[in-house]
Design an enzyme around this catalytic site. Sequence first.
Site, PDB file in Angstrom:
ATOM      1  N   SER A 271       0.827  -1.215   0.000  1.00 55.19           N
ATOM      2  CA  SER A 271       0.000   0.000   0.000  1.00 55.19           C
ATOM      3  C   SER A 271       0.858   1.261   0.000  1.00 55.19           C
ATOM      4  CB  SER A 271      -0.960   0.001   1.194  1.00 55.19           C
ATOM      5  OG  SER A 271      -0.266  -0.159   2.412  1.00 55.19           O
ATOM      6  N   HIS A 301      -2.347  -8.683   1.728  1.00 56.54           N
ATOM      7  CA  HIS A 301      -1.919  -7.472   2.447  1.00 56.54           C
ATOM      8  C   HIS A 301      -2.892  -7.158   3.576  1.00 56.54           C
ATOM      9  CE1 HIS A 301       0.073  -3.890   3.403  1.00 56.54           C
ATOM     10  NE2 HIS A 301      -0.220  -3.119   2.370  1.00 56.54           N
ATOM     11  N   HIS A 350       6.508 -13.413   9.050  1.00 58.88           N
ATOM     12  CA  HIS A 350       6.506 -12.081   8.445  1.00 58.88           C
ATOM     13  C   HIS A 350       7.603 -12.037   7.392  1.00 58.88           C
ATOM     14  CE1 HIS A 350       7.001  -7.696   8.042  1.00 58.88           C
ATOM     15  NE2 HIS A 350       5.766  -7.618   8.465  1.00 58.88           N
ATOM     16  N   ARG A 359       4.152  -4.712  17.131  1.00 53.80           N
ATOM     17  CA  ARG A 359       2.745  -4.330  17.017  1.00 53.80           C
ATOM     18  C   ARG A 359       1.843  -5.388  17.656  1.00 53.80           C
ATOM     19  NH1 ARG A 359       2.302  -3.560  10.717  1.00 53.80           N
ATOM     20  NH2 ARG A 359       3.313  -5.604  10.926  1.00 53.80           N
ATOM     21  N   ASP A 405      -1.279  -9.188  12.759  1.00 52.17           N
ATOM     22  CA  ASP A 405      -2.613  -9.701  12.446  1.00 52.17           C
ATOM     23  C   ASP A 405      -3.084 -10.776  13.420  1.00 52.17           C
ATOM     24  OD1 ASP A 405      -2.919  -8.121  10.053  1.00 52.17           O
ATOM     25  OD2 ASP A 405      -1.416  -9.424   9.158  1.00 52.17           O
TER      26      ASP A 405
END
Length: 466
Positions: A271, A301, A350, A359, A405
């Site tokens: 993005s 994504h 990742h 995160r 996520d």
Amino acid sequence: MNRMISKSASALSRKTLTSSFAKTSVRSITTLQETLAAQVPEKQAKLTQLKKEHGSHVIGNVTIDQCIGGARSVKCMLWETSNLDAEEGIRFRGLTIPECQAVLPTYSGKTGDGEPLLESLFWLLLTGEVPTKEQADSLTAELHARSTLPAHVVPLLNSLPKQMHPMTQLSIGLMAAQTESKFSKAYADGVPKKEYHLHALEDILSVVAQLPEIAATIYRNVYFDGKVNKDLSLDYSGNFCRMLGYDDPSFDELMRLYLCIHTDHEGGNASAHATHLVGSTLSDPYLSYSGGLNALAGPLHGLANQEVLKWIQELKSKFDAEGKEVNAESITEFAWETLKAGKVIPGYGHAVLRKTDPRYTCQREFALKHIPDDPLFKLVDTIYQVMPGILKEHGKVANPYPNVDSHSGVLLWHYGFTQYQYYTVLFGVSRAVGALSQLYWDRALGLPLERPKSVTPEWLWSQVQK
């Protein structure tokens, strides 16, 4: 007073701020525009010097694997706002997430008491400086003043079919708002290249300001009654929550955390890169970020968090049906069944990171503080305690640790935000801050049209045969 500050001040004077933040006198402090105006000439000079004196210096080699494999890890982008380290995770302008939580202003005004204001991180990403609370509040006031959508946007959103994917609607809504682009008008009027960044900043602030109402209108249209209620006495995130229909200070804090940690992840993610690429053609920030949104909508994504949530819920249903307790033993057994069947464990691994995603860690800490007894959180936490060891033993996963996520969907679900098809829209509101902060510097530094050289398979074979 320079032209940029005059335009900003006049824009503010045209609007009546109902927010309590309007009481802050933006002239008694250094504004965002003044801060950037002071930085641009120095950064331009530094970049010119770097290119002139060291432009031919080799910083890496490209392998055939990288050429075929999506340019993975090829060092070929300049990115001001953040850097992703394989061991320590993301740094925003040099600051880790815990460091940001320690120094950035919060809603209460007490640094470290609660999650950072998105406005304060926006300021940091644009300027490289930690703002004061007064500066963050002045940016809140400016974003609120710019948040009114063009008259045609909401009727257009209201006309879209409810079954249309929310990300499609978000892209349509943002592109419809492009009619107000200051950059596009200035370019058509022949503004000098050295002033591009002034007009880009006008659009960037407006895009960030307008996205929450576009996103909230979509949410209320698709899932509820279509009514959107603002509360401009709150900060950016709090007002967004009210527009979505949530009135819970704890959820406000979650949204501040969620929006902050999803803003930027250096320039190579799809993005951010798409925004940068489209912007390099001198498309205005509205059109540039719509490109970023369309990249974010891809399953590889922005859709990952909802897929992880579905997997966790299915796992819990399976255990409930079989009368199994959620514990290290049962999770271990299930994990090995999954891996031996050739399937992956969603939310782990990742492309860059080789340790637990910071995160993920900050969301886990939020859950331990606010929702320690939530059943889905307990399941996620148990998975976290055993899964890295299992994946290490399995030996076929480069990074056996959880990513962002793994956790975000569970937190949203706890607060009744159960429409997980919409989750990527929240990501889209957040990522605008990072991608567009970099787009400002793309124009301020005069970065050129991005145009890498492609090669054919035959050319690659010829290099090997040599």
